[in-house]
Scaffold this motif. Structure first.
Motif, PDB file in Angstrom:
ATOM      1  N   UNK A 310       0.854  -1.200   0.000  1.00 27.97           N
ATOM      2  CA  UNK A 310       0.000   0.000   0.000  1.00 27.97           C
ATOM      3  C   UNK A 310       0.883   1.240   0.000  1.00 27.97           C
ATOM      4  N   UNK A 311       0.251   2.376  -0.242  1.00 34.37           N
ATOM      5  CA  UNK A 311       0.945   3.652  -0.133  1.00 34.37           C
ATOM      6  C   UNK A 311       0.392   4.394   1.081  1.00 34.37           C
ATOM      7  N   UNK A 312       1.322   4.934   1.872  1.00 36.59           N
ATOM      8  CA  UNK A 312       0.889   5.693   3.053  1.00 36.59           C
ATOM      9  C   UNK A 312       0.335   7.043   2.614  1.00 36.59           C
ATOM     10  N   UNK A 313      -0.193   7.786   3.559  1.00 41.15           N
ATOM     11  CA  UNK A 313      -0.733   9.109   3.245  1.00 41.15           C
ATOM     12  C   UNK A 313       0.364  10.061   2.766  1.00 41.15           C
ATOM     13  N   UNK A 334       1.170 -18.972  -9.569  1.00 39.08           N
ATOM     14  CA  UNK A 334       1.822 -20.068 -10.302  1.00 39.08           C
ATOM     15  C   UNK A 334       3.250 -20.363  -9.846  1.00 39.08           C
ATOM     16  N   UNK A 335       3.948 -19.339  -9.288  1.00 34.09           N
ATOM     17  CA  UNK A 335       5.345 -19.564  -8.891  1.00 34.09           C
ATOM     18  C   UNK A 335       5.476 -20.070  -7.460  1.00 34.09           C
ATOM     19  N   UNK A 336       4.355 -20.455  -6.838  1.00 31.43           N
ATOM     20  CA  UNK A 336       4.411 -21.022  -5.500  1.00 31.43           C
ATOM     21  C   UNK A 336       4.219 -20.028  -4.378  1.00 31.43           C
ATOM     22  N   UNK A 337       3.982 -18.768  -4.717  1.00 33.83           N
ATOM     23  CA  UNK A 337       3.773 -17.752  -3.697  1.00 33.83           C
ATOM     24  C   UNK A 337       2.275 -17.594  -3.423  1.00 33.83           C
ATOM     25  N   UNK A 338       1.929 -16.663  -2.557  1.00 39.66           N
ATOM     26  CA  UNK A 338       0.533 -16.369  -2.245  1.00 39.66           C
ATOM     27  C   UNK A 338       0.343 -14.868  -2.374  1.00 39.66           C
ATOM     28  N   UNK A 339      -0.682 -14.441  -3.090  1.00 38.02           N
ATOM     29  CA  UNK A 339      -0.902 -13.011  -3.296  1.00 38.02           C
ATOM     30  C   UNK A 339      -1.997 -12.506  -2.356  1.00 38.02           C
ATOM     31  N   UNK A 340      -2.006 -11.204  -2.132  1.00 37.87           N
ATOM     32  CA  UNK A 340      -3.013 -10.607  -1.269  1.00 37.87           C
ATOM     33  C   UNK A 340      -4.384 -10.674  -1.930  1.00 37.87           C
ATOM     34  N   UNK A 341      -5.428 -11.014  -1.184  1.00 33.56           N
ATOM     35  CA  UNK A 341      -6.766 -11.048  -1.771  1.00 33.56           C
ATOM     36  C   UNK A 341      -7.485  -9.704  -1.650  1.00 33.56           C
ATOM     37  N   UNK A 342      -6.792  -8.705  -1.092  1.00 30.50           N
ATOM     38  CA  UNK A 342      -7.446  -7.427  -0.797  1.00 30.50           C
ATOM     39  C   UNK A 342      -7.118  -6.360  -1.835  1.00 30.50           C
ATOM     40  N   UNK A 343      -8.103  -5.565  -2.146  1.00 28.92           N
ATOM     41  CA  UNK A 343      -7.923  -4.433  -3.048  1.00 28.92           C
ATOM     42  C   UNK A 343      -7.626  -3.196  -2.203  1.00 28.92           C
ATOM     43  N   UNK A 344      -6.538  -2.544  -2.493  1.00 28.56           N
ATOM     44  CA  UNK A 344      -6.132  -1.381  -1.713  1.00 28.56           C
ATOM     45  C   UNK A 344      -6.750  -0.121  -2.301  1.00 28.56           C
ATOM     46  N   UNK A 345      -7.594   0.553  -1.511  1.00 26.87           N
ATOM     47  CA  UNK A 345      -8.286   1.755  -1.993  1.00 26.87           C
ATOM     48  C   UNK A 345      -7.964   2.977  -1.144  1.00 26.87           C
ATOM     49  N   UNK A 346      -6.871   2.886  -0.369  1.00 25.44           N
ATOM     50  CA  UNK A 346      -6.502   4.015   0.471  1.00 25.44           C
ATOM     51  C   UNK A 346      -7.180   3.965   1.826  1.00 25.44           C
ATOM     52  N   UNK A 381       3.219  -1.719  15.261  1.00 25.19           N
ATOM     53  CA  UNK A 381       4.115  -1.009  16.171  1.00 25.19           C
ATOM     54  C   UNK A 381       3.315  -0.121  17.122  1.00 25.19           C
ATOM     55  N   UNK A 382       2.216   0.434  16.634  1.00 25.49           N
ATOM     56  CA  UNK A 382       1.385   1.301  17.471  1.00 25.49           C
ATOM     57  C   UNK A 382       0.791   0.532  18.640  1.00 25.49           C
ATOM     58  N   UNK A 383       0.592  -0.780  18.454  1.00 24.24           N
ATOM     59  CA  UNK A 383       0.046  -1.629  19.517  1.00 24.24           C
ATOM     60  C   UNK A 383       1.145  -2.450  20.174  1.00 24.24           C
ATOM     61  N   UNK A 384       2.338  -1.870  20.283  1.00 28.25           N
ATOM     62  CA  UNK A 384       3.485  -2.501  20.951  1.00 28.25           C
ATOM     63  C   UNK A 384       3.904  -3.810  20.303  1.00 28.25           C
ATOM     64  N   UNK A 385       3.742  -3.903  18.981  1.00 26.54           N
ATOM     65  CA  UNK A 385       4.174  -5.092  18.257  1.00 26.54           C
ATOM     66  C   UNK A 385       3.212  -6.253  18.328  1.00 26.54           C
ATOM     67  N   UNK A 386       2.057  -6.055  18.959  1.00 26.87           N
ATOM     68  CA  UNK A 386       1.065  -7.122  19.047  1.00 26.87           C
ATOM     69  C   UNK A 386       0.343  -7.303  17.718  1.00 26.87           C
ATOM     70  N   UNK A 387      -0.164  -8.525  17.523  1.00 29.82           N
ATOM     71  CA  UNK A 387      -1.005  -8.770  16.352  1.00 29.82           C
ATOM     72  C   UNK A 387      -2.353  -8.087  16.557  1.00 29.82           C
ATOM     73  N   UNK A 388      -2.803  -7.395  15.515  1.00 32.92           N
ATOM     74  CA  UNK A 388      -4.098  -6.701  15.557  1.00 32.92           C
ATOM     75  C   UNK A 388      -4.854  -7.034  14.264  1.00 32.92           C
ATOM     76  N   UNK A 389      -6.162  -6.843  14.250  1.00 30.76           N
ATOM     77  CA  UNK A 389      -6.943  -7.161  13.043  1.00 30.76           C
ATOM     78  C   UNK A 389      -6.466  -6.357  11.834  1.00 30.76           C
ATOM     79  N   UNK A 390      -6.524  -7.001  10.666  1.00 34.79           N
ATOM     80  CA  UNK A 390      -6.197  -6.299   9.429  1.00 34.79           C
ATOM     81  C   UNK A 390      -7.418  -6.278   8.526  1.00 34.79           C
ATOM     82  N   UNK A 391      -7.826  -5.070   8.155  1.00 35.01           N
ATOM     83  CA  UNK A 391      -8.857  -4.844   7.143  1.00 35.01           C
ATOM     84  C   UNK A 391      -8.314  -3.756   6.237  1.00 35.01           C
ATOM     85  N   UNK A 392      -8.224  -4.027   4.946  1.00 37.62           N
ATOM     86  CA  UNK A 392      -7.639  -3.060   4.015  1.00 37.62           C
ATOM     87  C   UNK A 392      -8.328  -1.703   4.144  1.00 37.62           C
ATOM     88  N   UNK A 393      -7.516  -0.659   4.327  1.00 37.11           N
ATOM     89  CA  UNK A 393      -8.043   0.698   4.460  1.00 37.11           C
ATOM     90  C   UNK A 393      -8.224   1.130   5.904  1.00 37.11           C
TER      91      UNK A 393
END
Length: 447
Positions: A310-313, A334-346, A381-393
């Motif tokens: 993504x691009x930051x502000x 096809x090359x054995x990797x996994x791509x993001x399923x999310x569309x980045x809209x800012x 990092x804002x949550x002290x390195x803890x895992x937090x939910x990810x939702x694009x945008x």
């Protein structure tokens, strides 16, 4: 009894075809024979192969040596002019009532039931073509209603699901290890001789390839497994029950994670679709199970993490390492990797009256479900390195200031950090130095 909706639907769709159940639906004692007939073996050959139970009654096929003994026995049996049978064709009209109306243009059967009623002789004479058209429309409409179980069925997707199931079941039952070991220990024995069709195997061709032998080896393991169930007796019932329970446990967990939308094009009417969409929005990402093969329970079945760009502000390129959730879409490349399923809209977040932003780690579970959280997480990092939910945008941005995060409350609700049963699970991540390569890591919460 174990119920598998997708298998029940397949059975219903192809119930009238002759090719699926060769000689009728098999019962205990003939599972193995019908399996080999489904592979194209003649009745005689399938019967002989089934009689050569390749399983040791006391311990089952648990080694590459026993597996090779089975292969050798089968090859000796697979000789003679009547080895294979003439395969039955599955004709579209056998499972689709509307095929003969829409494609074959057959409207000669049962016209009386569909004829336009209360038509005078004068009207019939004057508007015969139009009345005949209405009759054919009625016949076609009713036949399409009969095809409600078939027309929405995505057969290519069904095939992919069943292929995934057989591959993962082979791994779950330990068959893959036996086959791989046999291919290493007995390379010449595996690649000599002729094909079932009588052609000699050529080095470098598909018939002598690892892929072909792995699929054939899996077939032998299936036949042996079914043979064990066929021959279950008081002496070996413990072995048979243990094997059946192990397979049933896998089947239940695997098919539990298969959503109907994955193999059906249209699900019900608009009201049902709206209810289904509402239901999916309300699905709790903290509940359910991870897909089989990507559960993270062992290094052989790791979760597959992926990068989200993504691009930051400020216009800077940012990369998120995403841990998939239980309902995160899986998009292998096809090359054995996994791509993001999310569309980045800012960024979709808005500042509070104070000018600060509310971090996604401060959202409630209901709020997260409303914005489409599928269980994916990232280390913040804002949550002290803890895992937090990810939702694009809705992820954090370095240029924003955030209101304080109650990390303890977030951990209690399951929003922040890995739950105890996921701490220590395995996940592969993309390898920057090797395109398509993956690195295995163990997940853990920060200390």
């Amino acid at each position: 009894a174990l119920e598998v909706p997708i298998v029940q639907e397949i059975d219903k769709v192809f119930a009238k075809t002759k090719a699926v159940w060769v000689g009728g639906r098999p019962q205990k004692g003939s599972f193995c024979k019908h399996f080999w007939m489904a592979w194209g073996m003649s009745i005689g050959c399938a019967t002989q192969l089934a009689s050569l139970s390749s399983l040791d009654e006391s311990r089952g096929m648990s080694s590459s040596k026993a597996f090779m003994a089975s292969i050798c026995k089968s090859r000796k049996q697979q000789q003679g002019p009547e080895l294979t049978r003439q395969l039955d064709v599955i004709y579209p009209e056998e499972y689709s009532a509307s095929y003969k109306r829409l494609v074959q243009k057959i409207f000669t059967d049962g016209n009386a039931d569909y004829s336009v009623r209360n038509v005078t002789k004068e009207a019939m004479k004057k508007d015969k073509q139009f009345i005949d058209l209405l009759t054919q429309v009625n016949m076609t409409r009713d036949s399409m209603e009969e095809d409600d179980d078939f027309l929405p069925f995505n057969l290519p997707s069904v095939g992919c699901i069943l292929l995934e199931f057989t591959n993962l079941l082979s791994k779950h039952m330990g068959w893959d290890d036996i086959i791989d070991e046999a291919m290493k220990l007995y390379p010449e024995e595996m690649r000599e001789g002729k094909t079932i069709g009588g052609r000699k195997m050529k080095p470098g061709g598909f018939n002598s390839s690892d892929l072909n032998f792995k699929r054939q080896g899996m077939g032998h393991m299936w036949g042996s497994f079914l043979s064990l169930l066929d021959k279950a007796s008081l002496e070996n019932s413990g072995v048979a029950v243990a094997a059946a329970d192990k397979a049933a446990e896998f089947m239940e967990e695997f098919f539990q994670g298969i959503q109907r939308e994955r193999y059906v094009f249209l699900v019900g009417n608009e009201e049902e679709n709206e209810a289904k969409t509402s239901s999916s929005r309300c699905r709790n990402p903290l509940e359910g199970v991870y897909p089989h093969g990507r559960s993270g329970k062992s290094p052989k079945e790791p979760m597959e993490g992926f990068f989200h760009f993504k691009y930051s502000k400020r216009g800077e390129c940012k990369v998120r390492m995403i841990k998939p959730g239980k309902y995160t879409p899986y998009l292998p490349t096809p090359d054995g990797d996994v791509s993001t399923p999310y569309k980045e809209e800012g960024s979709k977040t808005k500042p509070m009256p104070s000018g600060k932003y509310r971090h996604i780690a401060s959202y409630s579970l209901d709020e997260l479900i409303d914005i489409g959280w599928d269980g994916a997480m990232y280390s913040s990092k804002t949550a002290s390195g803890n895992y937090v939910p990810f939702v694009a945008g809705y992820d954090s941005d370095d240029s924003d200031k955030y209101e304080p995060i109650d990390i303890r409350a977030g951990k209690r609700s399951g929003i922040i950090g890995l739950p105890p049963n996921e701490n220590g699970l395995y996940m592969t991540i993309p390898d920057f130095n090797n395109q398509g390569g993956r690195t295995l890591v163990a997940l853990k919460n920060p200390t």
